[in-house]
Write an enzyme that holds these catalytic residues in place. Sequence first.
Site, PDB file in Angstrom:
ATOM      1  N   SER A  95       0.833  -1.197   0.000  1.00 47.92           N
ATOM      2  CA  SER A  95       0.000   0.000   0.000  1.00 47.92           C
ATOM      3  C   SER A  95       0.875   1.257   0.000  1.00 47.92           C
ATOM      4  O   SER A  95       1.647   1.465  -0.941  1.00 47.92           O
ATOM      5  CB  SER A  95      -0.948  -0.053   1.201  1.00 47.92           C
ATOM      6  OG  SER A  95      -2.028   0.834   1.040  1.00 47.92           O
ATOM      7  N   ASP A 229      -9.737  -6.381  -3.542  1.00 46.21           N
ATOM      8  CA  ASP A 229      -9.215  -5.205  -2.845  1.00 46.21           C
ATOM      9  C   ASP A 229     -10.233  -4.060  -2.877  1.00 46.21           C
ATOM     10  O   ASP A 229     -10.573  -3.558  -3.948  1.00 46.21           O
ATOM     11  CB  ASP A 229      -7.916  -4.747  -3.514  1.00 46.21           C
ATOM     12  CG  ASP A 229      -7.154  -3.728  -2.683  1.00 46.21           C
ATOM     13  OD1 ASP A 229      -7.778  -2.986  -1.912  1.00 46.21           O
ATOM     14  OD2 ASP A 229      -5.919  -3.669  -2.824  1.00 46.21           O
ATOM     15  N   HIS A 257      -7.241  -6.234   0.389  1.00 44.45           N
ATOM     16  CA  HIS A 257      -6.124  -5.293   0.349  1.00 44.45           C
ATOM     17  C   HIS A 257      -4.886  -5.827   1.071  1.00 44.45           C
ATOM     18  O   HIS A 257      -3.812  -5.243   0.950  1.00 44.45           O
ATOM     19  CB  HIS A 257      -6.560  -3.962   0.986  1.00 44.45           C
ATOM     20  CG  HIS A 257      -5.575  -2.853   0.811  1.00 44.45           C
ATOM     21  ND1 HIS A 257      -5.154  -2.417  -0.432  1.00 44.45           N
ATOM     22  CD2 HIS A 257      -4.916  -2.083   1.726  1.00 44.45           C
ATOM     23  CE1 HIS A 257      -4.287  -1.426  -0.279  1.00 44.45           C
ATOM     24  NE2 HIS A 257      -4.116  -1.212   1.010  1.00 44.45           N
TER      25      HIS A 257
END
Length: 299
Positions: A95, A229, A257
């Site tokens: 991320s 996600d 995610h």
Amino acid sequence: MDVREVSLHGHRIVYRTAGEGPPLLLVHGITSSAATWKDVIPTLARDHTVIAPDLLGHGQSAKPLGDYSLGAYASGIRDLLGMLGVESATVVGHSLGGGVAMQFAYLFPDRCNRLVLVASGGLGREVNMLLRAAALPGAEFVLPLICAAPIRDAGNAVGRVMEKVRVRPTTDIREMWRGFTSLGSTEARRAFLHTLRTIVDVGGQRVSATDRLYLAQHLPTMIVWGAKDPVIPATHGVAAAAAIPGSRFELFEKSGHFPHRDEPARFTRVLRDFLARTEPAALPEDVWRETLRLGAAGA
């Protein structure tokens, strides 16, 4: 696995480390910490020296007033590796950590010998509406209200009730709630907002590496994404893999995610296979210069 700390530029940095072998650096996402890697570190440490820091402003590391840009994070990682005597490493970023990893590879190509992006930021405009809302002006006045102890306690109580009736929330919900509860202090909220606003605005992600992805063609690169996600769409990973010649793309159909939390056994298997099948990059300056020249000519 050891939890250690160092003082870097006068600020406390906490990191986890385990194993022996070629260095493997794991970089977490926003509101997260090195704890997000706890399920995969033992397996990865079988043949690598794993280093997983709490980024500045996150986890147990210091949360000072300062620069929370991707460039500052990348420089901080370089300096931490320097303190630990690590000349170069395979860098795995999740991320926000993916954006940091790409910035690290771009700024310090001699320090990054492989790149692994996990549900990475910085590859497209789209991002979850909650993050866009948190970037709005005035969020600093709203966050203390919704992060207040009674709200956090109520949410934790609901979670305990759900566990008793055997209703288990998804990994994404659990991890997002864990991130939310990490914002209880003024310093943590300030660091979160400063970090978020360098990369996200009301329209979505405002920082993009897509115009420089061609530079990764000489760097062994793998991109891992969860098909479900809800934060950053997997299409970003597909497009990035297509833009990096020779890169590898792995889609985890059952994951959201946090593929390294949803499917840790598969994640470690895929990552170790990638490491075994590729050689660490050592990019000569003349090749880097020629790649830049050709990229500019084709722009």
